[in-house]
Design a protein around this motif. Structure first.
Motif, PDB file in Angstrom:
ATOM      1  N   THR A 297      -3.422  -4.078  -0.889  1.00 54.75           N
ATOM      2  CA  THR A 297      -2.294  -3.680  -0.040  1.00 54.75           C
ATOM      3  C   THR A 297      -1.562  -4.851   0.607  1.00 54.75           C
ATOM      4  OG1 THR A 297      -3.651  -3.430   1.957  1.00 54.75           O
ATOM      5  CG2 THR A 297      -3.479  -1.514   0.493  1.00 54.75           C
TER       6      THR A 297
ATOM      7  N   GLY B 164       0.811  -1.207   0.000  1.00 53.22           N
ATOM      8  CA  GLY B 164       0.000   0.000   0.000  1.00 53.22           C
ATOM      9  C   GLY B 164       0.842   1.252   0.000  1.00 53.22           C
ATOM     10  N   THR B 165       0.201   2.371   0.298  1.00 49.39           N
ATOM     11  CA  THR B 165       0.912   3.630   0.476  1.00 49.39           C
ATOM     12  C   THR B 165       1.714   3.546   1.780  1.00 49.39           C
ATOM     13  OG1 THR B 165      -0.874   4.618   1.754  1.00 49.39           O
ATOM     14  CG2 THR B 165      -0.999   4.823  -0.655  1.00 49.39           C
ATOM     15  N   PRO B 166       2.664   4.448   1.972  1.00 52.98           N
ATOM     16  CA  PRO B 166       3.394   4.432   3.251  1.00 52.98           C
ATOM     17  C   PRO B 166       2.464   4.483   4.464  1.00 52.98           C
ATOM     18  CG  PRO B 166       4.546   5.824   1.697  1.00 52.98           C
ATOM     19  CD  PRO B 166       3.262   5.412   1.030  1.00 52.98           C
TER      20      PRO B 166
ATOM     21  N   GLU C 241      -0.730   3.405   4.618  1.00 54.60           N
ATOM     22  CA  GLU C 241      -1.438   2.125   4.721  1.00 54.60           C
ATOM     23  C   GLU C 241      -0.531   1.042   5.289  1.00 54.60           C
ATOM     24  OE1 GLU C 241      -4.640   2.404   1.033  1.00 54.60           O
ATOM     25  OE2 GLU C 241      -2.540   1.932   0.624  1.00 54.60           O
ATOM     26  N   ASN C 242       0.714   1.010   4.820  1.00 54.65           N
ATOM     27  CA  ASN C 242       1.663   0.010   5.320  1.00 54.65           C
ATOM     28  C   ASN C 242       1.982   0.242   6.793  1.00 54.65           C
ATOM     29  OD1 ASN C 242       1.713  -0.972   2.716  1.00 54.65           O
ATOM     30  ND2 ASN C 242       3.667  -0.018   2.188  1.00 54.65           N
TER      31      ASN C 242
ATOM     32  N   ARG D  84      -9.440  -1.138  -2.208  1.00 54.18           N
ATOM     33  CA  ARG D  84      -9.529   0.288  -1.959  1.00 54.18           C
ATOM     34  C   ARG D  84     -10.858   0.807  -2.502  1.00 54.18           C
ATOM     35  NH1 ARG D  84      -3.945   0.617  -3.857  1.00 54.18           N
ATOM     36  NH2 ARG D  84      -2.532   1.041  -2.106  1.00 54.18           N
TER      37      ARG D  84
END
Length: 808
Positions: free
Chosen positions: A695, A642-644, A646-647, A712
């Motif tokens: 993700t 995922g995005t930073p 989300e991670n 998402r």
């Protein structure tokens, strides 16, 4: 993590002086929270939406019900404790100046959770003193946000012993038994107060000339893990009256073999006839657990086994120490995984069953004379285990026991007219003792209670007396005049109670069985029959069976049973030479009783001999609801695709759940990134996925279903699709290519949805979730109206064939 980075982490500079939290801003509770899957909390809602900000003194904040609260300054007393109304379910905030970056440790107590600079960590709500969170902190300003617990709070930020270190609290240690030389399991915490994941550590234990080692699983940043290690004993133990312990030197080794941290402790040495503690490796999660044993006065062949369940806050050793040795039984006290644990439900119930099986084998007990008793919370556990597993025990004897969470501690209830409320309520049906009370009819029952009990009211015992009096042929009841909740060891070691247990034994070959189960995956078997599957899951499934050996006939009365198992091997000689007639209502069927068999309904509704259920169908081997996916050596897999943001959420949520499991369940879990997950390496283990299909890269390897998706901006279950980035999904489903393992999904369509799951109480006993639940981010403000959908998959795990769903 590269080896150079690991060396830097281990050698990281250590700060020096502790920082005691002396001043906080606190606010009274901002919602309503009971023992329920549904609750409200306005501050949690702000955290989920990303709207939280540091408060100012006197600043107003609205509770979930609309009432206005204000942040108020509180100062700690001389011992560092805060107290007052906000510290019972409210929130407390502190800002600290850290003078030196490095390895720190937060030593706090009395809080349910804490967020350190926004990162959630499990608290110490019972103030047990066993939760010290390792932290990698930089020099400068840091914030602590506590979700308060039971009325008091204290907190100190102190230097960690090293960047990676051995925690000296909360060890699980066995006693050494003279005359026994088998290796012993122990559990010890390894902590990482560094900023990176640490790999390649090892534990080494030295006892005399004997050395043993074990690998330490990778440790996430600012995390801890209770590790299992076998200790090899020397060939000869020291003799003499003063030689009552064995010293253990424990070392934490860096990858190159150097000692990163070390600790010393002693194991007590006991005689075989003394009260002692044994340890074992749990099948639930691979952690080390323990149980206490009080042997008989003298060795006897095939003693009875008394399984004694402790009360809240009591240790197993203390429970066993309340008894005098008998001349007829070995007394065994399991732990419920913790002194508070799971109220002998959920994983506490599984712990009791594990210990029972181990103790039966070790002490070669008489299987007809397994007795069950307990005090307070253990009295409730006695009602619970006896109701679920009547085939295991000859008699039960609850002391000061309460019936269930609804009669005693105010568990959540739901509006029956709501489209989702009844589905949520059913998820906790296994906790409703009264639904199974007819199972007590096969057991001797002795009820003991003090009539002046100010903790568990005597009305709990009187209600059970009234219920048993309507049908039970073999129960005794005693109220001790003037006695409170605890009136000495006689609360458990009451002579008439123990005499009652001593004289009970199971029938070797009962010809009539009457058995009800709520969830066959929890409790399916009673002696020679089993309910392998229900037509409607989590509703009572009942069978009444009467075997006539002379007529070679078995009469069956069935309700809500989809698959029935029969194993009549004990009657093989009596039934040899002729088929057995099965009668159920007007239906009749002849079967061969020589081998175990299964009965199920044919498409025309008639009962037929059928094969066992396929792995793709709900059965006693695997079924929902949601919490059932946390039983089978489960591991936590967080997403990294995922995005930073989300991670970061997925990693912090997995770490938080691991910490909650360690605190509440004395457990240890493998926590790994999706990129490190190899399905073959973790075959047939439950997998907990954090994130969604976009993700978490492990999704496709373990989940394959057309019944749902989570991506998402959208979630779908069956034909229903909801759009938005603020939706959360909790779900359990069979693991792909496994006949026994499950997959649990905890995630969202976006950050607001994912964050809504952060503090959900699925590790709290009595709290249940259906097979799947969809929440909106408004859930934390509105409670039940914020539950968008919930339901149960069908018999084949689809959204058809008996599936149930509710939406709003």
């Amino acid at each position: 993590m590269p080896f150079v980075a690991l060396c830097l982490a281990i050698a990281a500079p250590r700060p020096s002086d502790p920082i005691v939290v002396r001043e906080v801003l606190a606010v009274e509770k901002l919602g309503e929270r009971t023992r329920s899957p549904v609750y409200t909390d306005a501050l949690e809602a702000m955290l989920a939406r990303g709207a939280w900000h540091a408060p100012e003194e006197g600043e107003a904040i609205r509770a979930a019900g609309g009432e206005e609260r204000r942040w108020t300054k509180f100062e700690a007393d001389a011992d560092g404790w805060f107290s007052g109304a906000p510290f019972s379910g409210g929130w407390a905030w502190a800002r600290l100046e850290v003078p030196e970056g490095g390895a720190w440790r937060l030593d706090a107590a009395g809080h349910a959770d804490v967020l350190v600079d926004g990162e959630p960590h499990a608290g110490d709500v019972y103030a047990l003193g066993i939760t010290r969170v390792p932290l990698a902190l930089t020099k400068g300003t840091h914030e602590l946000l506590f979700r308060c617990g039971r009325g008091r709070l204290r907190a100190t930020l102190e230097p960690a012993p090293a960047a990676v270190y051995l925690e000296e609290t909360d060890r699980i240690l066995p006693d050494v038994i003279r005359g026994e030389r088998e290796p012993l399991w122990l559990g010890t915490i390894v902590s990482n107060a560094g900023p990176e994941t640490v790999r390649g550590l090892r534990l080494r234990a030295v006892v005399g000339s004997r050395t043993s080692t074990a690998d330490v699983p990778p440790l996430l940043p600012s995390s801890l893990r209770k590790c299992a290690l076998v200790v090899e004993l020397p060939a000869e133990l020291p003799e003499g009256p003063d030689e009552n312990s064995v010293e253990v030197e424990l070392e934490l080794l860096a990858p190159g073999g150097s000692v990163a941290h070390a600790s010393r402790f002693a194991l007590a040495v006991r005689a075989p006839d003394e009260l002692h503690v044994r340890t074992f490796r749990s099948a639930i999660d691979g952690s080390v657990q323990s149980y206490a044993v009080l042997p008989p006065k003298e060795p006897i062949e095939h003693p009875a086994l008394v399984l004694s369940l402790h009360g809240a806050g009591v240790e197993a050793r203390g429970q066993a120490a309340c008894y005098r040795p008998t001349d007829w039984a070995v007394i065994v006290a399991p732990t419920n995984r913790r002194a508070f644990g799971f109220d002998w439900e959920d994983w506490g119930r599984l712990d009791a069953l594990e210990v029972l099986e181990l103790a039966r084998a070790r002490f070669a007990t008489d299987p007809r004379r397994t007795l069950l008793t307990g005090h307070s919370m253990g009295g409730h556990g006695t009602w619970q285990l006896g109701a679920h597993f009547p085939g295991l025990f000859a008699a039960l004897a609850p002391s000061a026991g309460w019936r269930d969470f609804w009669s005693y501690s105010g568990a959540g209830t739901f509006d029956e007219s709501d489209p989702i409320g009844p589905l949520l309520a059913r998820a906790a049906n296994a906790s409703h003792t009264q639904l199974l009370e007819k199972n007590y009819a096969a057991l001797g029952v002795y009820v003991l209670h003090g009539d002046a009990d100010d903790n568990v009211p005597v009305s709990e015992a009187r209600a059970m007396r009234a219920a048993l009096g309507s049908f039970h042929p073999d129960f005794a009841y005693h109220e001790q005049p003037g006695a409170g909740h605890w009136w000495g060891n006689e609360c458990v070691d009451w002579p008439p109670l123990m005499e009652f247990l001593e004289h009970h034994r199971q029938s070797e070959r009962p010809l009539e069985l009457d058995f009800t189960t709520i969830d066959p995956s929890v409790s399916s078997r009673c002696r020679w029959l089993s309910i392998e599957a229900a037509e409607s899951w989590l509703r009572p499934a009942h069978v009444h069976a009467r075997l006539d050996l002379t007529a070679h006939e078995l009469a069956l009365e069935l309700d809500n049973v989809a698959l029935l198992g029969l194993d009549l091997a004990a009657f093989a000689d009596d039934l040899a030479g002729a088929p057995l007639k099965l009668r159920s209502g007007d239906a009749e069927l002849e079967v061969d009783p020589a081998t175990p068999l299964f009965l199920g309904r044919a498409p025309d509704g008639a009962w037929r001999v059928v094969p066992p259920r396929e792995a793709g169908h709900k059965s006693a081997r695997r079924a929902g609801p949601f919490k059932a996916g946390f039983r089978n050596r489960f591991l936590l897999v967080y997403g990294t695709r995922g995005t930073p943001a989300e991670n970061a959420w997925a990693l912090s949520k997995a770490r938080y759940d691991h910490e909650q499991w360690r605190y509440r369940g004395n457990g240890a879990l493998d926590v790994l990134a999706d990129v490190d997950f190899q399905p073959a390496q973790y075959a047939d283990r439950d997998v907990i996925l954090y994130g969604n299909q976009d993700t978490n890269g492990a999704w496709a390897a373990v989940l394959e279903s057309k019944a749902f998706h989570l991506r998402r901006a959208s979630v779908r279950v069956g034909e229903k699709t909801l759009a938005g980035d603020d939706l959360a999904l909790l779900l359990v489903h069979p693991r792909r290519e496994s006949a026994v393992a499950s997959v649990v999904v905890i995630g969202g369509t976006g950050l607001a949805g994912a964050r809504t799951t952060t503090f959900l109480p699925y590790f709290v006993s009595g709290v249940g979730y259906p097979d799947w639940t969809v929440l909106g981010s408004e859930f934390l403000d509105q409670g039940l109206p914020g539950v968008r959908g919930a339901g149960y998959f069908g018999t084949d795990w689809s959204t058809e064939l008996g599936a149930e769903a509710g939406w709003r």
